[in-house]
Design a protein around this motif. Structure first.
Motif, PDB file in Angstrom:
ATOM      1  N   ARG A  47     -27.597  77.729 -22.241  1.00  0.00           N
ATOM      2  CA  ARG A  47     -26.787  76.644 -22.779  1.00  0.00           C
ATOM      3  C   ARG A  47     -26.804  75.408 -21.882  1.00  0.00           C
ATOM      4  N   ASP A  48     -27.893  75.232 -21.124  1.00  0.00           N
ATOM      5  CA  ASP A  48     -28.020  74.017 -20.330  1.00  0.00           C
ATOM      6  C   ASP A  48     -28.527  72.856 -21.184  1.00  0.00           C
ATOM      7  N   CYS A  72     -30.542  65.274 -30.317  1.00  0.00           N
ATOM      8  CA  CYS A  72     -31.186  66.590 -30.390  1.00  0.00           C
ATOM      9  C   CYS A  72     -32.672  66.506 -30.042  1.00  0.00           C
ATOM     10  N   SER A  73     -33.327  65.454 -30.505  1.00  0.00           N
ATOM     11  CA  SER A  73     -34.766  65.320 -30.272  1.00  0.00           C
ATOM     12  C   SER A  73     -35.086  65.085 -28.800  1.00  0.00           C
ATOM     13  N   VAL A  74     -34.060  64.657 -28.033  1.00  0.00           N
ATOM     14  CA  VAL A  74     -34.265  64.440 -26.591  1.00  0.00           C
ATOM     15  C   VAL A  74     -34.002  65.730 -25.828  1.00  0.00           C
ATOM     16  N   THR A  75     -32.887  66.392 -26.127  1.00  0.00           N
ATOM     17  CA  THR A  75     -32.540  67.610 -25.392  1.00  0.00           C
ATOM     18  C   THR A  75     -33.438  68.787 -25.776  1.00  0.00           C
ATOM     19  N   LEU A  76     -33.767  68.881 -27.081  1.00  0.00           N
ATOM     20  CA  LEU A  76     -34.651  69.952 -27.566  1.00  0.00           C
ATOM     21  C   LEU A  76     -35.727  69.302 -28.434  1.00  0.00           C
ATOM     22  N   PRO A  77     -36.827  68.839 -27.826  1.00  0.00           N
ATOM     23  CA  PRO A  77     -37.843  68.053 -28.549  1.00  0.00           C
ATOM     24  C   PRO A  77     -38.395  68.713 -29.812  1.00  0.00           C
ATOM     25  N   PHE A  78     -38.476  70.043 -29.840  1.00  0.00           N
ATOM     26  CA  PHE A  78     -39.060  70.689 -31.015  1.00  0.00           C
ATOM     27  C   PHE A  78     -38.209  70.497 -32.271  1.00  0.00           C
ATOM     28  N   SER A 167     -25.147  71.116 -12.503  1.00  0.00           N
ATOM     29  CA  SER A 167     -26.046  70.843 -13.628  1.00  0.00           C
ATOM     30  C   SER A 167     -25.266  71.252 -14.869  1.00  0.00           C
ATOM     31  N   PRO A 168     -25.717  70.883 -16.070  1.00  0.00           N
ATOM     32  CA  PRO A 168     -24.929  71.210 -17.263  1.00  0.00           C
ATOM     33  C   PRO A 168     -24.548  72.689 -17.341  1.00  0.00           C
ATOM     34  N   GLU A 169     -23.242  72.962 -17.428  1.00  0.00           N
ATOM     35  CA  GLU A 169     -22.684  74.310 -17.575  1.00  0.00           C
ATOM     36  C   GLU A 169     -22.774  75.168 -16.307  1.00  0.00           C
ATOM     37  N   ASN A 170     -23.282  74.617 -15.190  1.00  0.00           N
ATOM     38  CA  ASN A 170     -23.363  75.345 -13.913  1.00  0.00           C
ATOM     39  C   ASN A 170     -22.417  74.694 -12.909  1.00  0.00           C
ATOM     40  N   PHE A 171     -21.658  75.544 -12.176  1.00  0.00           N
ATOM     41  CA  PHE A 171     -20.677  75.028 -11.241  1.00  0.00           C
ATOM     42  C   PHE A 171     -20.866  75.659  -9.862  1.00  0.00           C
ATOM     43  N   ALA A 172     -20.429  74.941  -8.837  1.00  0.00           N
ATOM     44  CA  ALA A 172     -20.601  75.417  -7.466  1.00  0.00           C
ATOM     45  C   ALA A 172     -19.630  76.549  -7.152  1.00  0.00           C
ATOM     46  N   VAL A 173     -20.105  77.524  -6.356  1.00  0.00           N
ATOM     47  CA  VAL A 173     -19.261  78.610  -5.872  1.00  0.00           C
ATOM     48  C   VAL A 173     -19.412  78.670  -4.353  1.00  0.00           C
ATOM     49  N   PHE A 174     -18.328  78.966  -3.647  1.00  0.00           N
ATOM     50  CA  PHE A 174     -18.355  79.022  -2.187  1.00  0.00           C
ATOM     51  C   PHE A 174     -17.795  80.355  -1.709  1.00  0.00           C
ATOM     52  N   LEU A 175     -18.507  80.978  -0.758  1.00  0.00           N
ATOM     53  CA  LEU A 175     -18.034  82.215  -0.142  1.00  0.00           C
ATOM     54  C   LEU A 175     -17.105  81.881   1.016  1.00  0.00           C
ATOM     55  N   LYS A 176     -16.103  82.709   1.198  1.00  0.00           N
ATOM     56  CA  LYS A 176     -15.209  82.560   2.340  1.00  0.00           C
ATOM     57  C   LYS A 176     -15.773  83.340   3.531  1.00  0.00           C
ATOM     58  N   PRO A 177     -15.266  83.100   4.737  1.00  0.00           N
ATOM     59  CA  PRO A 177     -15.793  83.804   5.929  1.00  0.00           C
ATOM     60  C   PRO A 177     -15.588  85.313   5.849  1.00  0.00           C
ATOM     61  N   ARG A 178     -16.433  86.026   6.625  1.00  0.00           N
ATOM     62  CA  ARG A 178     -16.343  87.470   6.823  1.00  0.00           C
ATOM     63  C   ARG A 178     -16.585  88.281   5.552  1.00  0.00           C
ATOM     64  N   CYS A 179     -17.596  87.869   4.796  1.00  0.00           N
ATOM     65  CA  CYS A 179     -17.993  88.638   3.613  1.00  0.00           C
ATOM     66  C   CYS A 179     -18.911  89.781   4.018  1.00  0.00           C
ATOM     67  N   ASP A 180     -18.960  90.811   3.208  1.00  0.00           N
ATOM     68  CA  ASP A 180     -19.861  91.939   3.418  1.00  0.00           C
ATOM     69  C   ASP A 180     -21.309  91.436   3.447  1.00  0.00           C
ATOM     70  N   PRO A 181     -22.161  92.018   4.328  1.00  0.00           N
ATOM     71  CA  PRO A 181     -23.566  91.581   4.424  1.00  0.00           C
ATOM     72  C   PRO A 181     -24.298  91.599   3.084  1.00  0.00           C
ATOM     73  N   MET A 182     -23.953  92.533   2.197  1.00  0.00           N
ATOM     74  CA  MET A 182     -24.602  92.583   0.896  1.00  0.00           C
ATOM     75  C   MET A 182     -24.356  91.297   0.105  1.00  0.00           C
ATOM     76  N   VAL A 183     -23.141  90.770   0.219  1.00  0.00           N
ATOM     77  CA  VAL A 183     -22.794  89.556  -0.516  1.00  0.00           C
ATOM     78  C   VAL A 183     -23.400  88.333   0.154  1.00  0.00           C
ATOM     79  N   THR A 184     -23.346  88.289   1.484  1.00  0.00           N
ATOM     80  CA  THR A 184     -23.925  87.135   2.176  1.00  0.00           C
ATOM     81  C   THR A 184     -25.439  87.079   2.000  1.00  0.00           C
ATOM     82  N   ALA A 185     -26.081  88.239   1.858  1.00  0.00           N
ATOM     83  CA  ALA A 185     -27.527  88.264   1.608  1.00  0.00           C
ATOM     84  C   ALA A 185     -27.839  87.731   0.215  1.00  0.00           C
ATOM     85  N   PHE A 186     -26.952  88.036  -0.734  1.00  0.00           N
ATOM     86  CA  PHE A 186     -27.107  87.505  -2.089  1.00  0.00           C
ATOM     87  C   PHE A 186     -26.855  85.997  -2.094  1.00  0.00           C
ATOM     88  N   ALA A 187     -25.804  85.572  -1.420  1.00  0.00           N
ATOM     89  CA  ALA A 187     -25.472  84.158  -1.208  1.00  0.00           C
ATOM     90  C   ALA A 187     -25.440  83.347  -2.506  1.00  0.00           C
TER      91      ALA A 187
END
Length: 233
Positions: A47-48, A72-78, A167-187
């Motif tokens: 849905r971007d 419509c012809s600009v966002t979805l040319p077909f 970007s359209p329909e996408n928003f920023a997310v921020f991790l707080k300190p001291r997250c599990d390594p599995m989550v920080t690796a995903f980032a």
């Protein structure tokens, strides 16, 4: 005589079913055509990119009439080629060109949500406009602080879902300190709502999907013996 009568009854029953099948199919196709009349959102899977299409009941040279919103012809040319729509078979909604050829065919995958594929481009969705907009608004309800916890209740990370659109329909997310390594690796760097799911996406393109358990928590899918849950803080 009794055997002959039984055979005749069976043949009559078979003939009745055979003759009624095309009628039932026609009824299903007409019902779908009636249900489709109205405003719909055609979009990419994420849905971007979106386009509003109004499907009408008026007959045209190659199918029923429709209107596409400006842009419509600009966002979805077909969509430049789309001039009419029709129902094919029992469950295919066809958006077609002036010659009656398919620009894209979509079939219902969920109630009110249709999906179609354009070769070389990817999957597109057609869904009721009011429902699509309601789904977008639901993202506002998720802005704020969340805890990522295990099924045992142990918290492994805190994160903030913001309303900062990257970007359209996408928003920023921020991790707080001291997250599990599995989550920080995903980032995760982005979040969004897509087809009723909450998605966290990393800069590398990796995606974690969560389904709503209730208004206050979301469970990662596919589920596991040691589930990962997002809980409102």
């Amino acid at each position: 005589m009794r055997s002959w009568l039984s055979r005749q009854a069976c043949l009559l029953a078979l003939a009745t079913v055979t003759l009624s099948a095309p009628y039932a199919a026609a009824q299903d196709a007409r019902s779908l055509a009636k249900e489709m009349i109205g405003e719909w959102e055609l979009s990419t899977a994420g849905r971007d990119k979106t386009c509003v299409i109004t499907l009408k009941g008026d007959a045209g040279p190659q199918g029923s009439k429709l209107e596409l919103d400006k842009g419509c012809s600009v966002t979805l040319p077909f969509t430049k080629s789309i001039v009419a729509w029709s129902v094919k078979g029992l469950d295919i909604v066809r958006l077609q060109d002036a010659a009656g050829q398919s620009v894209i065919d979509v079939t219902e995958v969920e109630s009110g949500i249709f999906e179609g594929l354009r070769q070389g481009e990817g999957v597109y969705l057609l869904q009721n406009l009011a429902a699509a907009r309601a789904l977008s608004k639901s993202a506002d309800q998720l802005i704020g602080d969340w805890a990522m916890v295990r099924g045992s209740g142990k918290s492994i990370c805190g994160l903030t879902l913001t309303n900062t659109e990257t970007s359209p329909e996408n928003f920023a997310v921020f991790l707080k300190p001291r997250c599990d390594p599995m989550v920080t690796a995903f980032a995760p760097t982005l979040w969004r709502i897509e087809r009723g799911e909450l998605l966290l996406r990393s800069a590398k393109g990796e995606v974690w999907r969560f389904e709503a358990d209730d208004n206050a928590q979301w469970r990662r899918v596919p589920d596991s013996a040691d589930p990962l849950i997002l809980m409102r803080q």
